[in-house]
Design a protein around this motif. Sequence first.
Motif, PDB file in Angstrom:
ATOM      1  N   SER A  82     -16.667 -16.491 -42.552  1.00 58.92           N
ATOM      2  CA  SER A  82     -15.983 -16.035 -41.192  1.00 58.92           C
ATOM      3  C   SER A  82     -15.031 -16.999 -40.913  1.00 58.92           C
ATOM      4  O   SER A  82     -14.138 -16.444 -40.437  1.00 58.92           O
ATOM      5  CB  SER A  82     -17.306 -16.022 -40.118  1.00 58.92           C
ATOM      6  OG  SER A  82     -18.561 -15.365 -40.690  1.00 58.92           O
ATOM      7  N   VAL A  83     -15.177 -18.350 -41.054  1.00 59.08           N
ATOM      8  CA  VAL A  83     -14.056 -19.114 -40.745  1.00 59.08           C
ATOM      9  C   VAL A  83     -12.758 -18.966 -41.578  1.00 59.08           C
ATOM     10  O   VAL A  83     -11.805 -18.809 -40.931  1.00 59.08           O
ATOM     11  CB  VAL A  83     -14.590 -20.740 -40.712  1.00 59.08           C
ATOM     12  CG1 VAL A  83     -13.275 -21.459 -40.587  1.00 59.08           C
ATOM     13  CG2 VAL A  83     -15.571 -20.786 -39.852  1.00 59.08           C
ATOM     14  N   THR A  84     -13.108 -18.590 -42.914  1.00 57.68           N
ATOM     15  CA  THR A  84     -11.905 -18.193 -43.678  1.00 57.68           C
ATOM     16  C   THR A  84     -11.345 -16.932 -43.102  1.00 57.68           C
ATOM     17  O   THR A  84      -9.915 -16.914 -43.220  1.00 57.68           O
ATOM     18  CB  THR A  84     -12.618 -18.049 -45.011  1.00 57.68           C
ATOM     19  OG1 THR A  84     -13.034 -19.459 -45.564  1.00 57.68           O
ATOM     20  CG2 THR A  84     -11.162 -17.685 -46.027  1.00 57.68           C
ATOM     21  N   GLY A  85     -12.186 -15.845 -42.818  1.00 48.81           N
ATOM     22  CA  GLY A  85     -11.442 -14.679 -42.339  1.00 48.81           C
ATOM     23  C   GLY A  85     -10.826 -14.653 -41.015  1.00 48.81           C
ATOM     24  O   GLY A  85      -9.798 -14.232 -40.626  1.00 48.81           O
ATOM     25  N   ILE A  86     -11.303 -15.770 -40.291  1.00 51.30           N
ATOM     26  CA  ILE A  86     -10.686 -15.992 -38.988  1.00 51.30           C
ATOM     27  C   ILE A  86      -9.289 -16.502 -39.163  1.00 51.30           C
ATOM     28  O   ILE A  86      -8.407 -16.323 -38.604  1.00 51.30           O
ATOM     29  CB  ILE A  86     -11.523 -17.017 -37.955  1.00 51.30           C
ATOM     30  CG1 ILE A  86     -12.759 -15.918 -37.450  1.00 51.30           C
ATOM     31  CG2 ILE A  86     -10.655 -17.408 -36.826  1.00 51.30           C
ATOM     32  CD1 ILE A  86     -14.004 -16.759 -36.588  1.00 51.30           C
TER      33      ILE A  86
END
Length: 141
Positions: A82-86
């Motif tokens: 999720s952090v990578t996606g953000i």
Amino acid sequence: MNDVPKKTVLSVIVLPCLLLLCLSLGFVRGCAYQSADERDKERAEQHTKRSESAANAVGAIADGIGGVADKVQSAGRKVDASVTGIGELRADIGRITGTGQDIAASAGRIEERLRGIESILSAAEKNSAVLADGSGDSHPD
């Protein structure tokens, strides 16, 4: 019998009596503690059962902790994704914002050019009106 000292006779009589007394005390105590030995065996069996039960409980807890650890690791991987996606979304927003600013600047330039074209058209209409009147004055003002 005078040849044998009193100490020797006393030792020969007292020593077997003491040994017989110790043997009888040992036998009495052995009989008395036999029932205590059976109670000890029962306690030992109960202790063994409790130890096995505790070991089983510890094993179940360890399995539960292992399952929780797997779930936490899975959640951690999802959070990382999720952090990578953000981060990727933030980069996309930055590109869109930059593109939007470029579009706004281009729109501003186009608007300025349209105003210039409108002023040229307006001047041309005025010149056309003057020519249509036949006065020949290109600057009516």
